[in-house]
Motif scaffolding. Structure first.
Motif, PDB file in Angstrom:
ATOM      1  N   UNK A  52      -3.989   4.299  13.866  1.00  9.96           N
ATOM      2  CA  UNK A  52      -3.294   5.548  14.702  1.00  9.96           C
ATOM      3  C   UNK A  52      -1.829   5.805  14.123  1.00  9.96           C
ATOM      4  N   UNK A  53      -1.124   4.967  13.640  1.00 13.35           N
ATOM      5  CA  UNK A  53       0.134   4.996  13.390  1.00 13.35           C
ATOM      6  C   UNK A  53       0.433   4.678  11.929  1.00 13.35           C
ATOM      7  N   UNK A  54      -0.319   4.283  11.149  1.00 15.36           N
ATOM      8  CA  UNK A  54      -0.101   3.878   9.883  1.00 15.36           C
ATOM      9  C   UNK A  54      -1.315   4.499   8.918  1.00 15.36           C
ATOM     10  N   UNK A  55      -0.838   4.883   7.609  1.00 14.37           N
ATOM     11  CA  UNK A  55      -1.744   5.428   6.714  1.00 14.37           C
ATOM     12  C   UNK A  55      -2.774   4.175   6.601  1.00 14.37           C
ATOM     13  N   UNK A  56      -3.903   4.713   6.062  1.00 11.98           N
ATOM     14  CA  UNK A  56      -4.957   3.809   5.690  1.00 11.98           C
ATOM     15  C   UNK A  56      -4.625   2.933   4.569  1.00 11.98           C
ATOM     16  N   UNK A  96       5.178  -9.618  -2.478  1.00 10.57           N
ATOM     17  CA  UNK A  96       6.082  -8.512  -3.193  1.00 10.57           C
ATOM     18  C   UNK A  96       5.309  -7.372  -3.179  1.00 10.57           C
ATOM     19  N   UNK A  97       4.114  -7.233  -3.457  1.00 11.99           N
ATOM     20  CA  UNK A  97       3.259  -6.039  -3.752  1.00 11.99           C
ATOM     21  C   UNK A  97       3.129  -5.493  -2.196  1.00 11.99           C
ATOM     22  N   UNK A  98       2.980  -6.175  -1.326  1.00 12.08           N
ATOM     23  CA  UNK A  98       2.674  -5.589  -0.016  1.00 12.08           C
ATOM     24  C   UNK A  98       4.085  -4.853   0.379  1.00 12.08           C
ATOM     25  N   UNK A  99       5.272  -5.758   0.430  1.00 19.78           N
ATOM     26  CA  UNK A  99       6.508  -5.103   0.706  1.00 19.78           C
ATOM     27  C   UNK A  99       6.672  -3.845  -0.217  1.00 19.78           C
ATOM     28  N   UNK A 100       6.321  -3.772  -1.158  1.00 22.76           N
ATOM     29  CA  UNK A 100       6.526  -2.421  -2.139  1.00 22.76           C
ATOM     30  C   UNK A 100       5.742  -1.463  -1.787  1.00 22.76           C
ATOM     31  N   UNK A 102       4.899  -0.850   1.478  1.00 21.37           N
ATOM     32  CA  UNK A 102       5.367  -0.619   2.428  1.00 21.37           C
ATOM     33  C   UNK A 102       6.563   0.232   2.310  1.00 21.37           C
ATOM     34  N   UNK A 103       7.396  -0.328   1.414  1.00 21.82           N
ATOM     35  CA  UNK A 103       8.699   0.520   1.089  1.00 21.82           C
ATOM     36  C   UNK A 103       8.397   1.983   0.575  1.00 21.82           C
ATOM     37  N   UNK A 104       7.320   2.018  -0.305  1.00 24.29           N
ATOM     38  CA  UNK A 104       6.873   3.060  -0.946  1.00 24.29           C
ATOM     39  C   UNK A 104       6.501   4.123   0.052  1.00 24.29           C
ATOM     40  N   UNK A 105       5.967   3.858   1.284  1.00 21.10           N
ATOM     41  CA  UNK A 105       5.390   4.563   2.358  1.00 21.10           C
ATOM     42  C   UNK A 105       6.993   5.309   2.917  1.00 21.10           C
TER      43      UNK A 105
END
Length: 108
Positions: A52-56, A96-100, A102-105
């Protein structure tokens, strides 16, 4: 409730379901076999609420990355799976990919 907390909860239930896959010994043990489906049903339900609150795309990347990292840690410590430098380095790359992602969003 914060959607990221829901996502984390969904990931934890998914990891529980995956652990039950291992414990079921190829679906030959009844209780772990049933729990696979229970945990995954709970996980997908909570994941749906988190969307509901996060892009898929971001949610699924976090789901896949953290789920993989957590199940690897469980495998090493609980199931005594072998660990080496490449496995550890690969976990860091996943995180690191997950963090990246998330930051890109947040940069858009």
């Amino acid at each position: 409730m914060n959607c990221y907390y829901l996502l984390l909860l969904a990931i934890l239930f998914e990891v529980c379901g995956t652990v039950c896959m291992k414990l079921s010994e190829g679906l030959s043990r009844l209780l772990p076999s049933i729990l696979i489906f229970v945990f995954y049903a709970i996980s997908f339900s909570i994941f749906t609420l988190a969307l509901r609150g996060i892009d898929v795309s971001i949610a699924y990347a976090i789901w896949a990355g953290l789920g993989t990292a957590l199940i690897t840690v469980v495998g090493v410590f609980w199931f005594k799976e072998p660990v080496n430098a490449l496995k550890i380095a690969s976990l860091f790359v996943i995180v690191a990919g997950v963090i990246g992602l998330n930051l890109s969003d947040r940069m858009t």
